[in-house]
Design an enzyme around this catalytic site. Structure first.
Site, short mmCIF file in Angstrom:
data_model
loop_
_atom_site.label_atom_id
_atom_site.label_comp_id
_atom_site.label_asym_id
_atom_site.label_seq_id
_atom_site.Cartn_x
_atom_site.Cartn_y
_atom_site.Cartn_z
N HIS A 109 0.85 -1.20 0.00
CA HIS A 109 0.00 0.00 0.00
C HIS A 109 0.88 1.24 0.00
O HIS A 109 2.06 1.20 0.34
CB HIS A 109 -0.96 0.00 1.19
CG HIS A 109 -0.30 0.16 2.52
ND1 HIS A 109 0.18 1.38 2.98
CD2 HIS A 109 -0.04 -0.72 3.52
CE1 HIS A 109 0.70 1.23 4.19
NE2 HIS A 109 0.58 -0.05 4.53
N ASP A 140 -4.63 5.85 9.48
CA ASP A 140 -4.87 5.36 10.84
C ASP A 140 -6.08 4.42 10.85
O ASP A 140 -6.98 4.54 10.00
CB ASP A 140 -5.15 6.53 11.79
CG ASP A 140 -3.92 7.37 12.03
OD1 ASP A 140 -2.80 6.87 11.85
OD2 ASP A 140 -4.08 8.55 12.41
N TYR A 147 -8.69 15.25 2.09
CA TYR A 147 -9.37 14.66 3.24
C TYR A 147 -10.64 15.44 3.58
O TYR A 147 -10.71 16.65 3.35
CB TYR A 147 -8.48 14.68 4.49
CG TYR A 147 -7.23 13.85 4.40
CD1 TYR A 147 -7.22 12.51 4.79
CD2 TYR A 147 -6.03 14.40 3.94
CE1 TYR A 147 -6.06 11.75 4.72
CE2 TYR A 147 -4.87 13.65 3.86
CZ TYR A 147 -4.89 12.33 4.26
OH TYR A 147 -3.74 11.58 4.19
N TYR A 193 0.06 15.55 8.86
CA TYR A 193 -0.64 14.83 9.93
C TYR A 193 -1.91 15.59 10.27
O TYR A 193 -1.88 16.67 10.85
CB TYR A 193 0.28 14.69 11.15
CG TYR A 193 1.46 13.80 10.87
CD1 TYR A 193 1.37 12.42 11.00
CD2 TYR A 193 2.67 14.34 10.42
CE1 TYR A 193 2.44 11.60 10.70
CE2 TYR A 193 3.75 13.53 10.12
CZ TYR A 193 3.63 12.16 10.26
OH TYR A 193 4.69 11.35 9.95
N LEU A 223 -12.44 11.01 10.01
CA LEU A 223 -11.45 11.36 8.99
C LEU A 223 -11.59 10.42 7.80
O LEU A 223 -11.59 9.20 7.96
CB LEU A 223 -10.03 11.26 9.56
CG LEU A 223 -8.87 11.53 8.60
CD1 LEU A 223 -8.95 12.94 8.04
CD2 LEU A 223 -7.53 11.31 9.30
#
Length: 302
Positions: A40, A45, A73, A178, A199
């Site tokens: 990947h 997360d 995102y 992050y 998220l």
């Protein structure tokens, strides 16, 4: 033993489910497709969902280029609360009232546009002596982390509720950003604190959410007819389609394979290029052009 594995080359865009790590998701997909060589690109997360590009077979040679793409995102943040992990799994360690105005919110978000500095959370997947930081954090061990650079290209408000204390954002950012740290930093600038409660990664480079497939659907389709992979898999060279093409004649391929340089008239000095061969423009790998217009191989698939 290895006869059980399929020889499959290409890129598949998996919609990672909530609760699984990127590695666990990879293992499930490998099991479904029965592929030995697969990896990947760009860790998500366990609490995050969304696009997790996976390279199969010879496409793994070009995974580093996928990692360099911009990411998009959609994040929902809880305002007024700071947690130990910067997300909803951690303990609430600080509660503050929400006092900012809409104008102040826009001003704060604007301050994060462009190049920013971040200190990654202890609850990140960054490796330290071979182990993810979050494993140290769970043991109460704090490791010193270096400041890292990131770029925020867009940071837009999709929704905001003072009553329910949430803020929904659309974020386009560079690799290595992050999001939990970003949300925590935004919360600090708003003087109320914040943490991530949802998220989802919607886009990697030019790959959109419409191209994703979830694990359950993939499993059903493959069981029904393995040939459906032809319609799901993206080509090996798809990850580097943004690079200019240099087409060579078949009789110089051996030169590239042997590490020799080939004279070109491309003009793409000091750039990565896609190397194709012959009138059918068969993709054979990636190369670079030096300052005297010579092509040399970087990664070949032949």
């Amino acid at each position: 033993m290895y006869s059980e594995f399929r020889s499959i080359d290409g890129i598949i865009l998996i919609d990672k489910p909530y609760g699984l790590s990127s590695h666990e998701t990879l293992q499930k997909v490998k099991g479904i497709l029965k592929i030995k060589k697969m990896g990947h690109t760009g860790t998500l997360d366990p609490l995050a969902t969304g696009m997790l590009p996976m390279c199969c077979g010879r496409a793994t040679k070009f995974s580093q280029f996928l990692m360099n793409f911009k990411k998009r995102y959609r994040v929902i943040a809880k305002l007024g609360q700071k947690t130990s992990t910067s997300d909803s799994e951690g303990q609430i360690i600080h509660v503050r009232p929400i006092t900012f105005t809409n104008l102040q919110l826009q001003k704060v978000l604007k301050s994060f546009h462009g190049k920013i500095k971040q200190i990654p959370s202890m609850y990140s997947a960054i490796k330290y002596h071979g182990h993810a930081l979050y494993k140290y954090a769970r043991q109460g061990i704090v490791i010193s982390r270096k400041v890292r650079d990131a770029i925020i290209y867009e940071l837009k408000v999709l929704g905001y509720s003072y009553k329910h204390k949430y803020l929904e954002l659309d974020i386009i950012c560079s690799k290595g950003t992050y999001i939990r740290t970003l949300i925590e930093d935004v919360g600090e600038k708003l003087n109320c604190g914040a943490h991530v409660i949802s998220l989802r990664r919607l886009q990697v480079g030019n790959y959109t959410s419409f191209q994703m497939i979830d694990i359950k659907t993939l499993n059903k389709l493959v069981k029904y007819n393995i040939n459906v992979l032809e319609h799901i898999l993206l080509s090996v060279d798809n990850a580097i389609s943004c690079f200019p093409e240099v087409n060579i004649v078949p009789n110089v391929i051996k030169n590239l394979q042997n590490g020799q340089k080939v004279k070109t008239h491309s003009g793409f000095i000091n750039q990565f290029v896609r190397i194709t061969e012959g009138i059918n423009r068969r993709f054979i790998g990636i190369g670079k052009i030096n300052n005297i217009n010579e092509l040399y191989s970087y990664r070949l698939i032949i």
